[in-house]
Write a protein that holds these residues in place. Sequence first.
Motif, mmCIF file in Angstrom:
data_model
loop_
_atom_site.group_PDB
_atom_site.id
_atom_site.type_symbol
_atom_site.label_atom_id
_atom_site.label_comp_id
_atom_site.label_asym_id
_atom_site.label_seq_id
_atom_site.Cartn_x
_atom_site.Cartn_y
_atom_site.Cartn_z
ATOM 1 N N MET A 17 0.851 -1.192 0.000
ATOM 2 C CA MET A 17 0.000 0.000 0.000
ATOM 3 C C MET A 17 0.888 1.244 0.000
ATOM 4 S SD MET A 17 -2.574 1.298 2.919
ATOM 5 C CE MET A 17 -4.220 0.848 2.609
ATOM 6 N N ASP A 18 0.611 2.217 -0.848
ATOM 7 C CA ASP A 18 1.436 3.414 -0.829
ATOM 8 C C ASP A 18 0.985 4.337 0.310
ATOM 9 O OD1 ASP A 18 -0.772 4.931 -1.650
ATOM 10 O OD2 ASP A 18 -0.363 4.501 -3.748
ATOM 11 N N ARG A 19 1.813 5.375 0.501
ATOM 12 C CA ARG A 19 1.579 6.238 1.650
ATOM 13 C C ARG A 19 0.188 6.877 1.612
ATOM 14 N NH1 ARG A 19 3.135 11.475 2.835
ATOM 15 N NH2 ARG A 19 3.364 11.843 5.078
ATOM 16 N N SER A 20 -0.222 7.337 0.443
ATOM 17 C CA SER A 20 -1.504 8.025 0.386
ATOM 18 C C SER A 20 -2.660 7.070 0.710
ATOM 19 C CB SER A 20 -1.709 8.669 -0.980
ATOM 20 O OG SER A 20 -1.888 7.681 -1.950
ATOM 21 N N LEU A 21 -2.498 5.807 0.319
ATOM 22 C CA LEU A 21 -3.536 4.826 0.639
ATOM 23 C C LEU A 21 -3.571 4.569 2.152
ATOM 24 C CD1 LEU A 21 -5.482 3.612 -1.332
ATOM 25 C CD2 LEU A 21 -3.977 1.641 -1.587
ATOM 26 N N ARG A 22 -2.377 4.495 2.756
ATOM 27 C CA ARG A 22 -2.296 4.346 4.214
ATOM 28 C C ARG A 22 -2.985 5.507 4.930
ATOM 29 N NH1 ARG A 22 2.864 1.616 6.847
ATOM 30 N NH2 ARG A 22 3.276 0.345 5.035
ATOM 31 N N GLU A 23 -2.740 6.678 4.420
ATOM 32 C CA GLU A 23 -3.357 7.865 5.031
ATOM 33 C C GLU A 23 -4.873 7.815 4.867
ATOM 34 O OE1 GLU A 23 -1.236 11.007 3.113
ATOM 35 O OE2 GLU A 23 0.485 10.801 4.455
ATOM 36 N N ARG A 24 -5.317 7.323 3.722
ATOM 37 C CA ARG A 24 -6.771 7.217 3.508
ATOM 38 C C ARG A 24 -7.386 6.197 4.472
ATOM 39 N NH1 ARG A 24 -7.198 5.691 -2.477
ATOM 40 N NH2 ARG A 24 -9.414 5.459 -2.101
ATOM 41 N N LEU A 25 -6.654 5.120 4.746
ATOM 42 C CA LEU A 25 -7.161 4.108 5.688
ATOM 43 C C LEU A 25 -7.294 4.720 7.090
ATOM 44 C CD1 LEU A 25 -7.975 1.121 6.199
ATOM 45 C CD2 LEU A 25 -5.564 0.634 6.651
ATOM 46 N N THR A 26 -6.279 5.451 7.503
ATOM 47 C CA THR A 26 -6.324 6.097 8.815
ATOM 48 C C THR A 26 -7.437 7.147 8.851
ATOM 49 O OG1 THR A 26 -3.965 5.745 9.007
ATOM 50 C CG2 THR A 26 -4.918 7.348 10.522
ATOM 51 N N GLU A 27 -7.575 7.869 7.763
ATOM 52 C CA GLU A 27 -8.628 8.890 7.693
ATOM 53 C C GLU A 27 -10.015 8.239 7.730
ATOM 54 O OE1 GLU A 27 -8.306 11.980 8.129
ATOM 55 O OE2 GLU A 27 -10.341 12.634 7.582
ATOM 56 N N LEU A 28 -10.140 7.080 7.079
ATOM 57 C CA LEU A 28 -11.416 6.346 7.126
ATOM 58 C C LEU A 28 -11.775 6.042 8.581
ATOM 59 C CD1 LEU A 28 -13.691 4.694 5.661
ATOM 60 C CD2 LEU A 28 -12.125 2.743 5.684
ATOM 61 N N TYR A 29 -10.792 5.550 9.332
ATOM 62 C CA TYR A 29 -11.025 5.244 10.752
ATOM 63 C C TYR A 29 -11.458 6.505 11.517
ATOM 64 C CZ TYR A 29 -10.053 4.393 15.630
ATOM 65 O OH TYR A 29 -10.176 4.310 16.992
ATOM 66 N N ARG A 30 -10.714 7.586 11.309
ATOM 67 C CA ARG A 30 -11.008 8.819 12.056
ATOM 68 C C ARG A 30 -12.432 9.318 11.774
ATOM 69 N NH1 ARG A 30 -5.643 11.250 10.607
ATOM 70 N NH2 ARG A 30 -4.224 10.512 12.213
ATOM 71 N N ARG A 31 -12.786 9.269 10.510
ATOM 72 C CA ARG A 31 -14.123 9.788 10.161
ATOM 73 C C ARG A 31 -15.233 8.902 10.705
ATOM 74 N NH1 ARG A 31 -14.181 12.879 4.424
ATOM 75 N NH2 ARG A 31 -12.096 13.720 4.628
ATOM 76 N N PRO B 227 -20.447 9.827 4.978
ATOM 77 C CA PRO B 227 -19.385 10.626 5.610
ATOM 78 C C PRO B 227 -17.984 10.318 5.082
ATOM 79 C CG PRO B 227 -20.247 8.981 7.141
ATOM 80 C CD PRO B 227 -21.150 8.969 5.939
ATOM 81 N N VAL B 228 -17.820 9.210 4.355
ATOM 82 C CA VAL B 228 -16.479 8.912 3.827
ATOM 83 C C VAL B 228 -16.494 8.916 2.296
ATOM 84 C CG1 VAL B 228 -15.779 7.671 5.901
ATOM 85 C CG2 VAL B 228 -16.777 6.380 4.012
ATOM 86 N N GLU B 229 -17.507 9.544 1.722
ATOM 87 C CA GLU B 229 -17.681 9.504 0.268
ATOM 88 C C GLU B 229 -16.433 9.968 -0.489
ATOM 89 O OE1 GLU B 229 -21.072 11.723 -1.007
ATOM 90 O OE2 GLU B 229 -20.923 11.046 -3.086
ATOM 91 N N GLU B 230 -15.809 11.056 0.011
ATOM 92 C CA GLU B 230 -14.671 11.587 -0.768
ATOM 93 C C GLU B 230 -13.417 10.719 -0.668
ATOM 94 O OE1 GLU B 230 -12.764 15.144 1.669
ATOM 95 O OE2 GLU B 230 -14.936 15.012 1.836
ATOM 96 N N LEU B 231 -13.390 9.800 0.323
ATOM 97 C CA LEU B 231 -12.243 8.885 0.434
ATOM 98 C C LEU B 231 -12.483 7.623 -0.382
ATOM 99 C CD1 LEU B 231 -11.837 8.797 4.321
ATOM 100 C CD2 LEU B 231 -10.285 9.919 2.719
ATOM 101 N N CYS B 232 -13.714 7.451 -0.826
ATOM 102 C CA CYS B 232 -14.145 6.166 -1.382
ATOM 103 C C CYS B 232 -14.192 6.210 -2.899
ATOM 104 C CB CYS B 232 -15.520 5.826 -0.811
ATOM 105 S SG CYS B 232 -16.178 4.264 -1.412
#
Length: 222
Positions: free
Chosen positions: A1-15, A210-215
């Motif tokens: 997984m690249d860094r941006s994908l990792r960040e999206r996973l963490t952001e998914l959790y936060r949201r 709530p996570v539409e823009e990450l999805c």
Amino acid sequence: MDRSLRERLTELYRRLLRVYGPQNWWPIDPEYHRRHGSDPREEIVIGAILTQNTSWRNAERAIENLKRAGALSLKGVRELPAERLGELVKPAGFFRRKVAYLREVAQKLDPIDVVEKIDREQLFRIRGIGRETADVILLYAGGRPFFVVDSYTKRIVFRTFGVKGGYEELRRWFEGNLPPDVELYREFHALLDEHAKRRCLRNPLCGGCPVEELCGFPSGNP
Ligand code: SF4
């Protein structure tokens, strides 16, 4: 997984946490165990068996029956006559099979402290314990960082990130891209389930999600 994908996973959790709040999963009744002198981790093990192939609501009905009988413990499961145990856990379905599984775990996970050190492979040798049940026991009862994957988890990571795979692949994917944090794993698993039940249904309610823009799902480009 690249860094941006990792960040999206963490952001998914936060949201998800922000929207749904802490789920405090796995639900247990500390007051029951205080009164009966039993260990709450035993309720998690029993619940993990009872919820197999059925909804949590049905498993809960069986747990309530065990509570009313004063038998929500591994000792209680061992000591009740099989027929009586079957009556109590009937609401969870497949009750004959579940009685056999409960009896087996009640023998093999005694004393319950064993969940803190038992190997995952050893758990698989206990009848009734497959991958998901093993990881529920390790994470929620044993306090060990194994990510629990279920059909809801699979659905969301496929739609959001385009990640698909079998149980072990997905478990490793989560564990490889999140810190080994037991509380995070507990909460994230519960939040994914909550999101799948409320919005990311078989026919997803993407508008206003709530996570539409990450999805990637709404744009067809995970
Ligand atoms: S945008 Fe749609 S597919 Fe993506 S997580 Fe939300 S509900 Fe699910």
